[in-house]
Motif scaffolding. Structure first.
Motif, PDB file in Angstrom:
ATOM      1  N   GLY A  36       0.807  -1.216   0.120  1.00 58.66           N
ATOM      2  CA  GLY A  36       0.139   0.011  -0.040  1.00 58.66           C
ATOM      3  C   GLY A  36       0.807   1.237  -0.092  1.00 58.66           C
ATOM      4  N   ASP A  37       2.140   0.991   0.060  1.00 63.08           N
ATOM      5  CA  ASP A  37       2.951   2.351  -0.078  1.00 63.08           C
ATOM      6  C   ASP A  37       3.005   2.951  -1.382  1.00 63.08           C
ATOM      7  N   ARG A  38       2.126   4.039  -1.460  1.00 61.07           N
ATOM      8  CA  ARG A  38       1.895   4.866  -2.503  1.00 61.07           C
ATOM      9  C   ARG A  38       3.086   5.583  -3.046  1.00 61.07           C
ATOM     10  N   ALA A  39       4.227   5.796  -2.382  1.00 61.93           N
ATOM     11  CA  ALA A  39       5.325   6.531  -2.797  1.00 61.93           C
ATOM     12  C   ALA A  39       6.009   5.843  -4.200  1.00 61.93           C
ATOM     13  N   TRP A  40       5.771   4.454  -4.081  1.00 61.87           N
ATOM     14  CA  TRP A  40       6.112   3.658  -5.515  1.00 61.87           C
ATOM     15  C   TRP A  40       5.184   3.684  -6.439  1.00 61.87           C
ATOM     16  N   GLU A  41       4.257   4.372  -6.345  1.00 67.88           N
ATOM     17  CA  GLU A  41       3.372   4.594  -7.598  1.00 67.88           C
ATOM     18  C   GLU A  41       4.003   5.279  -8.751  1.00 67.88           C
ATOM     19  N   LYS A  42       4.593   6.536  -8.443  1.00 68.93           N
ATOM     20  CA  LYS A  42       5.227   7.394  -9.500  1.00 68.93           C
ATOM     21  C   LYS A  42       6.371   6.775  -9.938  1.00 68.93           C
ATOM     22  N   VAL A  43       7.220   6.141  -9.151  1.00 70.34           N
ATOM     23  CA  VAL A  43       8.442   5.228  -9.334  1.00 70.34           C
ATOM     24  C   VAL A  43       8.060   4.132 -10.446  1.00 70.34           C
ATOM     25  N   GLY A  44       7.004   3.475 -10.150  1.00 70.06           N
ATOM     26  CA  GLY A  44       6.413   2.496 -11.190  1.00 70.06           C
ATOM     27  C   GLY A  44       6.175   2.996 -12.389  1.00 70.06           C
ATOM     28  N   ARG A  45       5.385   4.121 -12.373  1.00 62.36           N
ATOM     29  CA  ARG A  45       4.899   4.709 -13.652  1.00 62.36           C
ATOM     30  C   ARG A  45       6.122   5.189 -14.463  1.00 62.36           C
ATOM     31  N   ARG A  46       7.007   5.861 -13.902  1.00 67.54           N
ATOM     32  CA  ARG A  46       7.988   6.295 -14.684  1.00 67.54           C
ATOM     33  C   ARG A  46       8.995   5.382 -15.269  1.00 67.54           C
ATOM     34  N   LEU A  47       9.077   3.990 -14.360  1.00 71.57           N
ATOM     35  CA  LEU A  47       9.756   2.820 -15.040  1.00 71.57           C
ATOM     36  C   LEU A  47       8.905   2.341 -16.051  1.00 71.57           C
ATOM     37  N   TRP A  48       7.587   2.150 -16.115  1.00 68.61           N
ATOM     38  CA  TRP A  48       6.894   1.701 -17.112  1.00 68.61           C
ATOM     39  C   TRP A  48       7.092   2.392 -18.519  1.00 68.61           C
ATOM     40  N   VAL A  49       7.068   3.678 -18.448  1.00 70.49           N
ATOM     41  CA  VAL A  49       7.424   4.754 -19.585  1.00 70.49           C
ATOM     42  C   VAL A  49       8.848   4.445 -20.258  1.00 70.49           C
ATOM     43  N   ALA A  50       9.848   4.291 -19.058  1.00 70.12           N
ATOM     44  CA  ALA A  50      11.363   4.063 -19.693  1.00 70.12           C
ATOM     45  C   ALA A  50      11.499   2.765 -20.002  1.00 70.12           C
ATOM     46  N   GLY A  51      10.731   1.782 -19.635  1.00 74.28           N
ATOM     47  CA  GLY A  51      10.820   0.362 -20.012  1.00 74.28           C
ATOM     48  C   GLY A  51      10.336   0.158 -21.557  1.00 74.28           C
ATOM     49  N   ALA A  52       9.146   0.499 -21.496  1.00 71.80           N
ATOM     50  CA  ALA A  52       8.442   0.504 -22.612  1.00 71.80           C
ATOM     51  C   ALA A  52       8.968   1.050 -23.720  1.00 71.80           C
ATOM     52  N   ALA A  53       9.567   2.392 -23.660  1.00 74.28           N
ATOM     53  CA  ALA A  53      10.279   2.906 -24.690  1.00 74.28           C
ATOM     54  C   ALA A  53      11.626   2.149 -25.031  1.00 74.28           C
ATOM     55  N   SER A  54      12.374   1.822 -24.137  1.00 67.09           N
ATOM     56  CA  SER A  54      13.456   1.048 -24.454  1.00 67.09           C
ATOM     57  C   SER A  54      13.358  -0.185 -25.021  1.00 67.09           C
ATOM     58  N   ALA A  55      12.090  -0.848 -24.657  1.00 68.71           N
ATOM     59  CA  ALA A  55      11.784  -1.949 -25.411  1.00 68.71           C
ATOM     60  C   ALA A  55      11.251  -1.868 -27.092  1.00 68.71           C
ATOM     61  N   VAL A  56      10.640  -0.550 -27.123  1.00 66.16           N
ATOM     62  CA  VAL A  56      10.287  -0.406 -28.421  1.00 66.16           C
ATOM     63  C   VAL A  56      11.677  -0.099 -29.087  1.00 66.16           C
ATOM     64  N   PHE A  57      12.700   0.610 -28.891  1.00 65.07           N
ATOM     65  CA  PHE A  57      13.880   0.861 -29.277  1.00 65.07           C
ATOM     66  C   PHE A  57      14.555  -0.253 -29.614  1.00 65.07           C
ATOM     67  N   ALA A  58      14.559  -1.326 -28.623  1.00 64.69           N
ATOM     68  CA  ALA A  58      15.440  -2.433 -28.552  1.00 64.69           C
ATOM     69  C   ALA A  58      14.640  -3.420 -29.788  1.00 64.69           C
ATOM     70  N   GLY A  59      13.489  -3.401 -29.839  1.00 61.57           N
ATOM     71  CA  GLY A  59      12.711  -3.913 -30.912  1.00 61.57           C
ATOM     72  C   GLY A  59      12.870  -3.643 -32.193  1.00 61.57           C
ATOM     73  N   VAL A  60      12.943  -2.350 -32.434  1.00 60.02           N
ATOM     74  CA  VAL A  60      13.274  -1.817 -33.813  1.00 60.02           C
ATOM     75  C   VAL A  60      14.732  -2.169 -34.027  1.00 60.02           C
ATOM     76  N   ALA A  61      15.754  -2.061 -33.237  1.00 61.14           N
ATOM     77  CA  ALA A  61      17.048  -2.559 -33.476  1.00 61.14           C
ATOM     78  C   ALA A  61      17.204  -3.770 -33.820  1.00 61.14           C
ATOM     79  N   GLY A  62      16.144  -4.619 -33.061  1.00 63.89           N
ATOM     80  CA  GLY A  62      16.287  -6.219 -33.577  1.00 63.89           C
ATOM     81  C   GLY A  62      15.635  -6.613 -34.777  1.00 63.89           C
ATOM     82  N   LEU A  63      14.400  -5.876 -35.246  1.00 64.95           N
ATOM     83  CA  LEU A  63      14.118  -5.928 -36.619  1.00 64.95           C
ATOM     84  C   LEU A  63      15.123  -5.669 -37.544  1.00 64.95           C
TER      85      LEU A  63
END
Length: 184
Positions: A36-63
């Motif tokens: 229930g520690d809400r301080a981690w909500e913002k951390v998780g949100r930012r990590l999802w953005v960075a992680g998804a963006a890096s996955a797209v970039f890695a995917g384009v590079a893989g293709l």
């Protein structure tokens, strides 16, 4: 010995970003839903953005990398298709979770989906390692008479690299779709 990076070497160089960021995002969400520690909500949100963006970039590079190497052996092609389709699904899932998390807190369901996607990424990452270390895909130099290896070698920071990356990523996506649809 100084050697500049080749275009097909971009994928293995950047793929570690989503492999680190996406599980960290899922764990941040797990902390929120279990404690229930809400301080981690913002951390998780930012990590999802960075992680998804890096996955797209890695995917384009893989293709793009799939078009820069030779894979004449059927097993190598099949491994590449499973690796590519699996990672495309994981990336789409990460983008979906990122979109969900932009305006909402994590739930037990979204956290479980994120953790499952991370477990799946371990499987596709291991397959990527087997493609390189067992099949020799992308290893230089490879004699022309071997069934796997590198075909062309634009330098990553050359003038030709950006257009080759986009062109080969498009050809790689078309190849992956055609292989995934082909009857087995």
């Amino acid at each position: 010995m100084k050697r500049e990076m080749l275009l097909h070497e971009l994928h293995p160089s950047v793929v570690h970003m989503p492999l680190a960021l996406l599980p960290t995002a899922a764990v941040a969400d797990l902390i929120v839903v279990t404690t229930g520690d809400r301080a981690w909500e913002k951390v998780g949100r930012r990590l999802w953005v960075a992680g998804a963006a890096s996955a797209v970039f890695a995917g384009v590079a893989g293709l793009a990398a799939s078009q820069e190497v030779r894979m004449d052996a059927p097993r190598a092609r099949k491994m590449t298709v499973v690796h590519g389709v699996g990672n495309a699904l994981i990336t789409l899932g990460a983008l979906g979770l990122m979109a969900w998390r932009m305006g909402r807190p994590p739930t037990i369901v979204t956290t479980a989906l994120g953790l499952a996607a991370c477990a799946s990424a371990l499987v596709t990452a291991a397959l990527g390692g087997k493609m390189v270390y067992e099949q020799g895909i992308g290893i230089n130099p490879m004699p022309r008479d071997t069934p796997q290896g590198s075909l062309k070698q634009p330098l990553l920071l050359s003038r030709e690299a950006p257009m080759a990356l986009l062109k080969d990523a498009g050809r790689g996506a078309a190849w992956l779709l055609s292989q995934a649809r082909a009857p087995r």
